[in-house]
Design a protein around this motif. Structure first.
Motif, short mmCIF file in Angstrom:
data_model
loop_
_atom_site.label_atom_id
_atom_site.label_comp_id
_atom_site.label_asym_id
_atom_site.label_seq_id
_atom_site.Cartn_x
_atom_site.Cartn_y
_atom_site.Cartn_z
N GLU A 149 0.83 -1.20 0.00
CA GLU A 149 0.00 0.00 0.00
C GLU A 149 0.87 1.25 0.00
O GLU A 149 0.59 2.21 -0.73
N THR A 150 1.93 1.25 0.78
CA THR A 150 2.85 2.40 0.82
C THR A 150 3.48 2.62 -0.55
O THR A 150 3.54 3.75 -1.04
N LEU A 151 3.95 1.54 -1.16
CA LEU A 151 4.59 1.67 -2.47
C LEU A 151 3.57 2.11 -3.53
O LEU A 151 3.88 2.94 -4.39
N ARG A 152 2.36 1.59 -3.47
CA ARG A 152 1.32 1.96 -4.43
C ARG A 152 1.00 3.45 -4.31
O ARG A 152 0.92 4.17 -5.32
N GLU A 153 0.82 3.93 -3.08
CA GLU A 153 0.53 5.35 -2.87
C GLU A 153 1.68 6.24 -3.32
O GLU A 153 1.47 7.31 -3.90
N THR A 154 2.91 5.79 -3.06
CA THR A 154 4.08 6.57 -3.46
C THR A 154 4.15 6.67 -4.98
O THR A 154 4.37 7.76 -5.53
N ILE B 103 3.75 10.05 -7.52
CA ILE B 103 4.75 10.40 -8.53
C ILE B 103 4.07 10.62 -9.87
O ILE B 103 4.38 11.56 -10.60
N ASP B 104 3.10 9.77 -10.20
CA ASP B 104 2.37 9.89 -11.46
C ASP B 104 1.57 11.18 -11.53
O ASP B 104 1.34 11.71 -12.61
N GLN B 105 1.15 11.72 -10.39
CA GLN B 105 0.31 12.92 -10.37
C GLN B 105 1.13 14.20 -10.51
O GLN B 105 0.57 15.26 -10.76
#
Length: 77
Positions: free
Chosen positions: A65-70, A74-76
């Motif tokens: 979850e942490t990696l997904r949110e990170t 970055i994509d935003q």
């Protein structure tokens, strides 16, 4: 006709990667990413190895979850 007998691993043996597959590098080989959230997630996954399997799942899910949110943040940008 029955299949030929294929012995399993010896008692107490830990399964490893299939032949020809290189295991993932140890955390020490990866080093720091200089991103606090990613570094914490990597450390949590490495520390999960010492936990019981049921507890490992929670650690891996939290790291995911942490990696997904990170990555999403970055994509935003």
């Amino acid at each position: 006709m029955t299949a030929p007998y294929r012995p399993g691993p010896p008692p107490g043996a830990r399964p490893g990667p299939p032949p020809g597959i290189r295991p993932a590098p140890a955390v020490e080989e990866v080093g720091e990413t200089r991103h606090p959230a990613v570094d914490a997630a990597v450390r949590a996954m490495a520390n999960a190895e010492a936990l019981a399997p049921a507890d490992q799942i929670a650690q891996y899910e939290a790291a995911y979850e942490t990696l997904r949110e990170t990555l999403a943040s970055i994509d935003q940008t």
